[in-house]
Every structure is written in structure tokens, then in C-alpha cells.
Write an enzyme that holds these catalytic residues in place. Structure first.
Site, PDB file in Angstrom:
ATOM      1  N   ASN A   1      30.482  37.962  32.804  1.00 43.22           N
ATOM      2  CA  ASN A   1      31.789  37.350  32.511  1.00 43.22           C
ATOM      3  C   ASN A   1      31.559  35.893  32.144  1.00 43.22           C
ATOM      4  O   ASN A   1      30.442  35.394  32.200  1.00 43.22           O
ATOM      5  CB  ASN A   1      32.747  37.512  33.697  1.00 43.22           C
ATOM      6  CG  ASN A   1      32.221  36.827  34.944  1.00 43.22           C
ATOM      7  OD1 ASN A   1      32.079  35.618  34.987  1.00 43.22           O
ATOM      8  ND2 ASN A   1      31.893  37.607  35.970  1.00 43.22           N
TER       9      ASN A   1
ATOM     10  N   PRO B   1      30.847  45.753  46.130  1.00 42.44           N
ATOM     11  CA  PRO B   1      31.405  45.268  47.393  1.00 42.44           C
ATOM     12  C   PRO B   1      32.308  44.068  47.127  1.00 42.44           C
ATOM     13  O   PRO B   1      32.010  43.247  46.258  1.00 42.44           O
ATOM     14  CB  PRO B   1      30.173  44.859  48.197  1.00 42.44           C
ATOM     15  CG  PRO B   1      29.065  44.719  47.211  1.00 42.44           C
ATOM     16  CD  PRO B   1      29.390  45.632  46.066  1.00 42.44           C
TER      17      PRO B   1
ATOM     18  N   PHE C   1      39.425  32.459  46.008  1.00 41.98           N
ATOM     19  CA  PHE C   1      40.098  31.986  44.806  1.00 41.98           C
ATOM     20  C   PHE C   1      40.872  33.123  44.174  1.00 41.98           C
ATOM     21  O   PHE C   1      40.531  34.288  44.359  1.00 41.98           O
ATOM     22  CB  PHE C   1      39.076  31.441  43.794  1.00 41.98           C
ATOM     23  CG  PHE C   1      38.590  30.077  44.166  1.00 41.98           C
ATOM     24  CD1 PHE C   1      39.080  28.954  43.526  1.00 41.98           C
ATOM     25  CD2 PHE C   1      37.679  29.913  45.197  1.00 41.98           C
ATOM     26  CE1 PHE C   1      38.654  27.691  43.884  1.00 41.98           C
ATOM     27  CE2 PHE C   1      37.255  28.655  45.570  1.00 41.98           C
ATOM     28  CZ  PHE C   1      37.738  27.537  44.910  1.00 41.98           C
TER      29      PHE C   1
HETATM   30  N1  CTP Z   1      35.499  38.251  45.198  1.00 35.07           N
HETATM   31  C1  CTP Z   1      34.381  38.627  45.926  1.00 35.07           C
HETATM   32  N2  CTP Z   1      33.780  39.831  45.666  1.00 35.07           N
HETATM   33  C2  CTP Z   1      34.241  40.647  44.703  1.00 35.07           C
HETATM   34  C3  CTP Z   1      35.387  40.259  43.948  1.00 35.07           C
HETATM   35  C4  CTP Z   1      35.973  39.050  44.218  1.00 35.07           C
HETATM   36  O1  CTP Z   1      33.962  37.896  46.794  1.00 35.07           O
HETATM   37  N3  CTP Z   1      33.639  41.788  44.467  1.00 35.07           N
HETATM   38  C5  CTP Z   1      36.180  36.999  45.520  1.00 35.07           C
HETATM   39  C6  CTP Z   1      36.099  35.952  44.456  1.00 35.07           C
HETATM   40  O2  CTP Z   1      34.975  35.125  44.629  1.00 35.07           O
HETATM   41  C7  CTP Z   1      37.413  35.201  44.667  1.00 35.07           C
HETATM   42  C8  CTP Z   1      38.360  36.233  45.144  1.00 35.07           C
HETATM   43  O3  CTP Z   1      37.546  37.296  45.658  1.00 35.07           O
HETATM   44  O4  CTP Z   1      37.309  34.255  45.695  1.00 35.07           O
HETATM   45  C9  CTP Z   1      39.340  36.725  44.120  1.00 35.07           C
HETATM   46  O5  CTP Z   1      38.828  37.695  43.356  1.00 35.07           O
HETATM   47  P1  CTP Z   1      39.657  38.396  42.177  1.00 35.07           P
HETATM   48  O6  CTP Z   1      38.637  39.022  41.325  1.00 35.07           O
HETATM   49  O7  CTP Z   1      40.620  37.467  41.573  1.00 35.07           O
HETATM   50  O8  CTP Z   1      40.520  39.414  42.984  1.00 35.07           O
HETATM   51  P2  CTP Z   1      40.622  40.940  42.849  1.00 35.07           P
HETATM   52  O9  CTP Z   1      40.493  41.511  44.193  1.00 35.07           O
HETATM   53  O10 CTP Z   1      39.711  41.437  41.810  1.00 35.07           O
HETATM   54  O11 CTP Z   1      42.126  41.134  42.413  1.00 35.07           O
HETATM   55  P3  CTP Z   1      42.750  41.304  40.962  1.00 35.07           P
HETATM   56  O12 CTP Z   1      41.986  42.425  40.350  1.00 35.07           O
HETATM   57  O13 CTP Z   1      44.174  41.550  41.255  1.00 35.07           O
HETATM   58  O14 CTP Z   1      42.552  40.010  40.254  1.00 35.07           O
END
Ligand code: CTP
Length: 398
Positions: free
Chosen positions: A208, A304, A324
Site C-alpha cells: 500500500n 492478524p 489509527f
Molecule cells: N491494524 C493492525 N493490524 C491490522 C490492521 C490494522 O494493527 N491487521 C491497526 C492499524 O495500525 C491502525 C488500526 O488498526 O492503528 C486501524 O486499522 P484500519 O485498517 O483502519 O481498520 P480496519 O479494521 O481495517 O477497519 P476498516 O476496514 O473499517 O477501515
């Protein structure tokens, strides 16, 4: 804003001087800039060239070097550092310091400075135990000089006892303790940053656009307040900040394992853009076109959720877990729901919809969502957001 801290390393003339070369490396590994100063006696044990090469800096040797004086006077040199380290501190250097001598560059720097000083004594055990050295040590301690070592053990001269210079990792730890004066001194924070790369085959991956800029700025701001930071980063496009312990990973699963290994921590800040999915059927050989014109079918598996996993730990859960949320609509509502779903304490939400210029830009406008509700901060640079967040973390942990 540079947060890099500088050590003026005075290398005295003793057999332990060879360890000071390793000390230069270890200090640089920990993010310090090192300016070496060699006494004439030290040059019998290590060369200015090796000290200079390891420090990647000019080495200072001579009080009356006019070129040096034109560039930087000895007074300025003595005050240009955050800490002066004398290693090895010989019996002679300690005596000069205790009595205020200033007849060579090292002693002049030590007399002219108002910077804190840490010494790592190294000498023969009889010299260490001599009443003159005991008196000098007492004087130096009364003057506020910090000491590390000496250690007990076999000595180069064949005797056994106290007088061996402290081991390099112990000197580095003493340097960090001496400089730890911010509100986060003694605190450990884990920060994730950057994107993850999820392999498709050995040469291709899914990624990304995260640059790692916000995570890097946060780590730097935490270091500036005195925290020890474990910086778990995916392949970011900005370099890690000085002073953090860098753990470089590629995939979400590696990032999760690295975060777990870095615990316990007082706080965790999860700024990485972790891929939600990985390729379940990633190939261990490069995928080839098979001539049929049919593209390969990729299957995905969920990665995860590191933030959710850390938030739900019963043992070793950091006291403060910060996540975040990048949203394009209903920012506060979505981020509030995300905070509840993931179980973290704070969510920093931002609006990344087109037109805000936040994604990939240098500014950010965030809303901090906590138990206390939603608090929107004014739009500011990502560095300023980082400093504000670090300050709030310091207040929350105090
Ligand atoms: N995060 C994480 N591990 C993941 C995905 C996300 O630790 N596998 C953490 C990111 O570092 C961030 C937060 O979760 O602090 C938000 O992730 P985001 O991708 O925005 O949330 P999602 O759960 O994917 O929700 P959505 O798909 O609705 O955006």
C-alpha cells in the site's frame, strides 16, 4: 527538528581504549552522534583514523590545532555535546579532572564544559585502590561526575581485581540513563509504522502507499521525551528516526511477532498500514505465464489484527494502546465504532477523503477519540501532530 543527541567521547590512553572503538559503533547504533577526542597516550593504543572512520566524524587531538580553532574553538567543542563520556578514564585523566588541570585538549575540554560528564575508569587494580585515586574519585563524585565501573576481573597486566573498564553495553546503558530526563524517561513504547508487503511469489507482493512518515515522526517525538522506543517498521519510504530500536519486517505476521517480542511496554502506538489480507496461496517459485491466457487466481486469507490482538491481551497489555483510523466519511462515528471493536484506549482518526490532501501530504488533521469523547485538533504538520500525541501519552502515563 533534529532530535539526534551528541556524545563527546574522550578516549584516554589505556589498553581498554580498543573497546572505545566498539563503544563508538554501539552509540551510533543507538542513534547518537559521536565526536571522538583522543589524548596523545590514547594514540598509542588506537589510531585517530579508526576512531574517525567509526564515528564518521572528525577526530580532535590537539589543543593548539589552529585549523580546529578556526572551525570550532575548544570552548564551543566542549559545549557542543549533550554528554561528555571519558572512556577509558585513566588514573591520570581522573587526577587532572579532579584538580582542574588544562594542559592538553582533553583536560581543557573537561574544565571548560558545563555539560554533564560520565567516566568509565580503567586502570591497574593497585592504581584504582591507591588513596590518591580514591580522593580524586570522591572529588569527582562531589562535582557531579557520573561513573560506570570499573568491573572486577583479570587485567591485561596479569593481575586480578577492580580496574577493568565496564563492558560496552553497560556504558551505553549508563549514557542513556544519564540523558534520560524527559517525561517519558524509563518508559518503553512500541510503535508500528509503514506499510506491509504480502508476497504473491518470490518476486511480487501486494503493498500500500503508506510512507511511514507519521509513525516515524511519532517515534522521534517519543524519543525526544526520553522514551525507549521499539520501532517495528514495514518497508517504509522514509528512514527510521535516530535513537529507536529498529525491527524491520515485511509481512503483517512478521510485524505481529515482532510486536509481541518487544513487549512488555508501557504504551503501544499502532501507526502501520497493515494489509488486512495476505495471499493464501503464495507461490514459492516465480509464477510463470502458462500460455493459456488465463490469469492465476489469488486466494486471500485474513491477516492478524495486531492492534486488536494487543488490546485484548490479559498479560503484558500495555497500559495505553493507541490505534489509527483513516476514514473517508462519518469520521467520528466510524472511528468510535473502530475503537470499541478493536478494544484500544485511544484512536487517532483522520479524514483521508479526496481533497483533504492528507494522504501523502505533510499535514494532518486528527480527532482523538478516547473515553472522554472526541477532541478535534487543529490542522497541523505531521511532526506537530506527533509531538502533541507524545505529550499526551506522557501525561497519560504520568
Ligand atoms: N491494524 C493492525 N493490524 C491490522 C490492521 C490494522 O494493527 N491487521 C491497526 C492499524 O495500525 C491502525 C488500526 O488498526 O492503528 C486501524 O486499522 P484500519 O485498517 O483502519 O481498520 P480496519 O479494521 O481495517 O477497519 P476498516 O476496514 O473499517 O477501515
Amino acid at each position: 527538528m533534529s532530535t539526534q543527541r551528541r556524545i563527546l567521547l574522550i578516549i584516554g590512553g589505556g589498553i581498554a581504549a580498543f573497546k572505545s572503538l566498539d563503544l563508538i559503533r554501539r552509540l551510533r547504533d543507538r542513534g547518537f552522534a559521536v565526536t571522538p577526542v583522543l589524548t596523545p597516550a590514547a594514540e598509542q593504543f588506537v589510531t585517530p583514523l579508526s576512531a574517525s572512520a567509526l564515528a564518521a566524524e572528525k577526530v580532535y587531538r590537539d589543543l593548539f590545532d589552529l585549523t580546529d580553532e578556526a572551525e570550532m574553538g575548544h570552548i564551543e567543542l566542549s559545549r557542543s555535546a549533550d554528554l561528555i563520556v571519558v572512556a577509558p578514564a585513566t588514573a591520570d585523566l581522573m587526577a587532572k579532572m579532579a584538580h582542574g588541570h588544562a594542559n592538553d585538549l582533553a583536560s581543557t575540554l573537561l574544565l571548560a564544559t558545563d555539560t554533564p560528564v560520565l567516566i568509565a575508569p580503567a586502570m591497574n587494580v593497585r592504581m584504582w585502590e591507591h588513596p590518591a585515586t580514591r580522593r580524586n574519585l570522591a572529588t569527582l563524585l562531589a562535582d557531579g561526575v557520573r561513573t560506570i565501573g570499573p568491573d572486577e576481573g583479570p587485567m591485561a597486566c596479569g593481575e586480578f581485581g577492580f580496574g577493568r573498564m565496564a563492558e560496552v553495553p553497560d556504558i551505553v546503558a549508563a549514557v542513556e540513563t544519564a540523558l534520560a530526563d524527559g517525561p517519558l524517561a524509563g518508559r518503553h513504547v512500541v510503535v508500528t509504522s509503514g506499510p506491509t508487503h504480502e508476497p504473491i511469489d518470490p518476486v511480487r507482493y501486494i503493498a500500500n502507499r503508506s510512507s511511514g512518515a507519521q509513525g516515524t515522526a511519532i517515534a522521534a517525538a517519543l524519543v525526544a521525551l526520553g522514551a525507549r522506543v521499539s520501532f517495528v517498521t514495514g518497508p517504509a519510504s522514509v528512514p527510521p528516526p535516530p535513537g529507536v530500536e529498529v525491527v524491520s519486517v515485511e509481512t503483517a505476521r512478521q510485524m505481529r511477532d515482532a510486536v509481541m517480542a518487544a513487549l512488555p511496554a508501557d504504551a503501544g502506538v499502532f501507526a502501520a498500514a497493515v494489509a488486512d489480507w495476505r495471499v493464501a496461496n503464495a507461490a514459492d517459485r516465480k509464477m510463470k505465464k502458462d500460455g493459456s491466457g488465463t490469469p492465476p487466481a489469488l486466494e486471500f486469507a485474513e491477516n492478524p489484527d495486531i492492534l486488536a490482538e494487543i488490546s485484548s491481551l490479559t498479560e503484558d497489555r500495555p497500559a495505553l494502546v493507541v490505534g489509527f483510523a483513516a476514514e473517508t466519511d462519518n469520521v467520528v462515528a466510524h472511528a468510535t465504532a473502530k475503537r470499541a471493536r478493536k478494544g484500544c484506549d485511544w484512536i487517532l482518526a483522520n479524514d483521508v477523503s479526496e481533497g483533504t490532501g492528507i494522504m501523502g501530504g505533510s499535514e494532518n488533521e486528527v480527532t482523538l477519540i478516547s473515553d472522554a469523547g472526541a477532541e478535534t485538533w487543529p490542522r497541523m504538520g505531521k511532526d506537530a501532530v506527533a509531538r502533541q500525541l507524545a505529550q499526551r501519552i506522557a501525561e497519560a502515563l504520568a
